[in-house]
Design a protein around this motif. Sequence first.
Motif, PDB file in Angstrom:
ATOM      1  N   GLY A 172     -13.256-119.613  37.473  1.00 29.67           N
ATOM      2  CA  GLY A 172     -14.560-120.075  37.952  1.00 29.67           C
ATOM      3  C   GLY A 172     -15.209-119.051  38.880  1.00 29.67           C
ATOM      4  N   PHE A 173     -14.795-117.781  38.746  1.00 28.01           N
ATOM      5  CA  PHE A 173     -15.254-116.660  39.583  1.00 28.01           C
ATOM      6  C   PHE A 173     -14.682-116.692  40.992  1.00 28.01           C
ATOM      7  CE2 PHE A 173     -18.210-116.463  36.047  1.00 28.01           C
ATOM      8  CZ  PHE A 173     -18.177-115.115  35.751  1.00 28.01           C
ATOM      9  N   ALA A 174     -13.605-117.451  41.225  1.00 29.76           N
ATOM     10  CA  ALA A 174     -12.762-117.250  42.412  1.00 29.76           C
ATOM     11  C   ALA A 174     -11.634-116.301  41.960  1.00 29.76           C
ATOM     12  CB  ALA A 174     -12.225-118.586  42.916  1.00 29.76           C
ATOM     13  N   ASP A 175     -10.567-116.132  42.769  1.00 30.41           N
ATOM     14  CA  ASP A 175      -9.582-115.130  42.345  1.00 30.41           C
ATOM     15  C   ASP A 175      -8.131-115.596  42.312  1.00 30.41           C
ATOM     16  OD1 ASP A 175      -8.954-115.221  45.008  1.00 30.41           O
ATOM     17  OD2 ASP A 175      -9.406-113.119  45.436  1.00 30.41           O
ATOM     18  N   GLY A 176      -7.880-116.849  42.628  1.00 32.61           N
ATOM     19  CA  GLY A 176      -6.500-117.341  42.524  1.00 32.61           C
ATOM     20  C   GLY A 176      -5.607-116.926  43.685  1.00 32.61           C
ATOM     21  N   MET A 177      -6.164-116.210  44.670  1.00 34.43           N
ATOM     22  CA  MET A 177      -5.347-115.769  45.799  1.00 34.43           C
ATOM     23  C   MET A 177      -5.755-116.500  47.070  1.00 34.43           C
ATOM     24  SD  MET A 177      -4.882-111.802  45.132  1.00 34.43           S
ATOM     25  CE  MET A 177      -6.127-111.231  46.231  1.00 34.43           C
ATOM     26  N   LYS A 178      -4.865-116.482  48.061  1.00 41.83           N
ATOM     27  CA  LYS A 178      -5.235-117.082  49.352  1.00 41.83           C
ATOM     28  C   LYS A 178      -6.422-116.332  49.920  1.00 41.83           C
ATOM     29  CE  LYS A 178      -2.369-118.801  52.582  1.00 41.83           C
ATOM     30  NZ  LYS A 178      -1.186-119.236  53.320  1.00 41.83           N
ATOM     31  N   THR A 179      -6.202-115.048  50.189  1.00 41.47           N
ATOM     32  CA  THR A 179      -7.304-114.205  50.661  1.00 41.47           C
ATOM     33  C   THR A 179      -7.172-112.842  49.972  1.00 41.47           C
ATOM     34  OG1 THR A 179      -6.021-113.443  52.560  1.00 41.47           O
ATOM     35  CG2 THR A 179      -7.459-115.332  52.928  1.00 41.47           C
ATOM     36  N   PRO A 180      -8.294-112.236  49.621  1.00 41.47           N
ATOM     37  CA  PRO A 180      -8.253-110.988  48.854  1.00 41.47           C
ATOM     38  C   PRO A 180      -8.149-109.759  49.750  1.00 41.47           C
ATOM     39  CG  PRO A 180     -10.521-111.688  49.121  1.00 41.47           C
ATOM     40  CD  PRO A 180      -9.677-112.716  49.834  1.00 41.47           C
ATOM     41  N   THR A 181      -7.976-108.614  49.111  1.00 43.63           N
ATOM     42  CA  THR A 181      -7.899-107.330  49.807  1.00 43.63           C
ATOM     43  C   THR A 181      -9.058-106.450  49.349  1.00 43.63           C
ATOM     44  OG1 THR A 181      -5.508-107.536  49.847  1.00 43.63           O
ATOM     45  CG2 THR A 181      -6.374-105.337  50.204  1.00 43.63           C
ATOM     46  N   GLY A 182      -9.770-105.837  50.288  1.00 41.62           N
ATOM     47  CA  GLY A 182     -10.899-104.969  49.947  1.00 41.62           C
ATOM     48  C   GLY A 182     -10.445-103.651  49.330  1.00 41.62           C
ATOM     49  N   SER A 183     -11.418-102.827  48.944  1.00 40.67           N
ATOM     50  CA  SER A 183     -11.109-101.619  48.163  1.00 40.67           C
ATOM     51  C   SER A 183     -10.292-100.595  48.944  1.00 40.67           C
ATOM     52  CB  SER A 183     -12.406-100.979  47.665  1.00 40.67           C
ATOM     53  OG  SER A 183     -13.220-100.591  48.762  1.00 40.67           O
ATOM     54  N   THR A 184     -10.321-100.671  50.274  1.00 40.75           N
ATOM     55  CA  THR A 184      -9.543 -99.695  51.043  1.00 40.75           C
ATOM     56  C   THR A 184      -8.321-100.334  51.703  1.00 40.75           C
ATOM     57  OG1 THR A 184     -10.994-100.101  52.935  1.00 40.75           O
ATOM     58  CG2 THR A 184     -11.537 -98.226  51.533  1.00 40.75           C
ATOM     59  N   GLY A 185      -7.972-101.545  51.278  1.00 41.93           N
ATOM     60  CA  GLY A 185      -6.722-102.144  51.729  1.00 41.93           C
ATOM     61  C   GLY A 185      -6.829-103.169  52.834  1.00 41.93           C
ATOM     62  N   THR A 186      -8.028-103.455  53.310  1.00 49.25           N
ATOM     63  CA  THR A 186      -8.167-104.463  54.364  1.00 49.25           C
ATOM     64  C   THR A 186      -8.033-105.861  53.763  1.00 49.25           C
ATOM     65  OG1 THR A 186      -9.796-103.031  55.396  1.00 49.25           O
ATOM     66  CG2 THR A 186      -9.673-105.298  56.219  1.00 49.25           C
ATOM     67  N   VAL A 187      -7.143-106.656  54.342  1.00 47.63           N
ATOM     68  CA  VAL A 187      -7.024-108.040  53.888  1.00 47.63           C
ATOM     69  C   VAL A 187      -8.132-108.850  54.552  1.00 47.63           C
ATOM     70  CG1 VAL A 187      -5.546-110.084  53.815  1.00 47.63           C
ATOM     71  CG2 VAL A 187      -4.536-107.799  53.580  1.00 47.63           C
ATOM     72  N   LEU A 188      -8.923-109.551  53.750  1.00 42.94           N
ATOM     73  CA  LEU A 188     -10.037-110.321  54.303  1.00 42.94           C
ATOM     74  C   LEU A 188      -9.536-111.642  54.880  1.00 42.94           C
ATOM     75  CD1 LEU A 188     -12.857-109.807  51.641  1.00 42.94           C
ATOM     76  CD2 LEU A 188     -12.127-108.306  53.475  1.00 42.94           C
ATOM     77  N   MET A 230      -9.709-124.257  50.485  1.00 46.43           N
ATOM     78  CA  MET A 230     -10.236-124.141  51.855  1.00 46.43           C
ATOM     79  C   MET A 230     -10.557-122.676  52.182  1.00 46.43           C
ATOM     80  SD  MET A 230     -10.406-127.269  52.599  1.00 46.43           S
ATOM     81  CE  MET A 230      -9.711-128.771  51.901  1.00 46.43           C
ATOM     82  N   HIS A 231     -11.248-122.488  53.308  1.00 45.37           N
ATOM     83  CA  HIS A 231     -11.802-121.169  53.618  1.00 45.37           C
ATOM     84  C   HIS A 231     -10.729-120.096  53.748  1.00 45.37           C
ATOM     85  CE1 HIS A 231     -10.691-122.669  57.623  1.00 45.37           C
ATOM     86  NE2 HIS A 231     -10.533-121.406  57.932  1.00 45.37           N
ATOM     87  N   ASP A 232      -9.500-120.531  54.042  1.00 40.71           N
ATOM     88  CA  ASP A 232      -8.413-119.560  54.191  1.00 40.71           C
ATOM     89  C   ASP A 232      -7.336-119.730  53.124  1.00 40.71           C
ATOM     90  OD1 ASP A 232      -7.473-121.986  55.050  1.00 40.71           O
ATOM     91  OD2 ASP A 232      -6.771-121.285  57.014  1.00 40.71           O
TER      92      ASP A 232
END
Length: 397
Positions: free
Chosen positions: A101-117, A320-322
């Motif tokens: 549904g255009f989410a990603d199946g993960m708790k929180t994603p990681t940006g292109s340079t490795g930062t966990v959001l 949830m948000h996290d």
Amino acid sequence: MAESTEVATRRWSAAALMGLLCVAGCGDSGGPDGTDTEAGSPEEDLRALLGLPDHFELPAIPDYNPLTAEKIALGRRLFYDRQLSANGTQSCADCHFQEFGFADGMKTPTGSTGTVLARNSMALANVAYNSSYTWASDNLVTLEDQIKVPLLSDNPVELGVTDGARDEVFARFEQDPEYAQLFQDAFPDDAAGVTTNKIVFALASFCRSLISGDSPYDRHVTGDKDALTEQQRLGLSLFNGERFECFHCHGGVLLTNAYHDANRTEPQLVFFNNGLYNVDGEGSYPTHDQGLYELTLNPAHRGLFRPPSLRNIAVTAPYMHDGSIATLREVVEHYVAGGRLLEDGPFAGDGRVSPLKSGLVRPFAATDEEIDAVVAFLEAMTDESFTTNSAHADPLD
Ligand code: HEC
Ligand code: HEC
């Protein structure tokens, strides 16, 4: 909604959302004598372009970015293209997967340079209707403004197209003849080449085209008596009942109260604290993300988040948000308990007694069968024609 949690509008520009509906070259849809062509009124053209089901109202489109098929096509190409990140490793689609549904199946994603959001990637179905964007913001009220965040932000970095990286990233598209044509088709009156606004307008147009309105729930709403199972129909009546209370915050055909109602002059900015945390007994959330409070610094806004749409909710876990709730059953149990008790760990605390929690989230009695029925109803929100629609897929696949 009389709740104090409907936060007063700030920094709202009426012009931004109340745009006229115009498609494929505003004002161009008339025939040679100025009458409407067979393609129909601008409203019908827009409905056709979006593939809107009859039971959906028209979304408001900002007048500065009229929707066209050409912008949607460019936006779709860009959405899936990792060249749109500074280091070429990530695209929008790496955090927003169609199958989820255009989410990603993960708790929180990681940006292109490795930062966990800090926050869970959001589902994108029907974002055209949102009254505000992201999990908790009262100043991102257009897709155009929101999309600049993952694209340009340097803290945290998502795609990382910062000032320093911009020329290099834009050159990739300018030097590609196929892209040059796509940009030319999408912005025929502008010779300036690739610009931030063109990228943002095209991505916003593609996101607006992500309409989901063909789930079993929709077929039920539009009169198909066999669309829902008996269990799901029970779940629906509980969802809409005064004991479970879900509809107060996730109501209407979009399954959220935080939608832009074109009949209102101000957007419905709606945020609630649903009792996920209470780390200090005074209603605080973990200090790295206290929701709307992060922007307003108003202590009463700790833990306020936008009630997300529940469309396709069965495929957008975790929740949830996290991303801190793993399954739909646990979500429903969270509400039955009237909030979440975390007995240990860094965020221990009893969300059930948070003073900042919405009065609509409070413990109530429910049988296992009833909880199962609500879960079964939430599963009826899955729209397979959306998660498999080839018009939303990577155009190069
Ligand atoms: C690194 C992962 C990541 C990338 C890359 C990413 N997103 Fe997101 N997206 C998120 C997260 C996380 C949120 C929620 C952010 C928040 O609440 O602060 C979000 C929220 C959104 C929303 C708001 C949805 C809503 O209902 O309010 C839209 C629209 C969106 N993203 C579109 C995009 C587009 C377009 C791109 C590419 C330019 C993109 N995203 C790139 C993770 C990502
Ligand atoms: C007082 C308003 C309110 C009520 C009542 C409410 N919710 Fe929510 N709901 C929210 C908010 C706000 C969030 C997001 C909270 C967060 O992320 O911290 C949410 C999140 C969710 C999510 C997770 C969405 C996602 O994308 O991760 C689900 C599922 C959900 N609610 C289902 C329900 C059900 C089922 C009921 C009835 C039992 C219900 N809600 C009642 C406000 C409410």
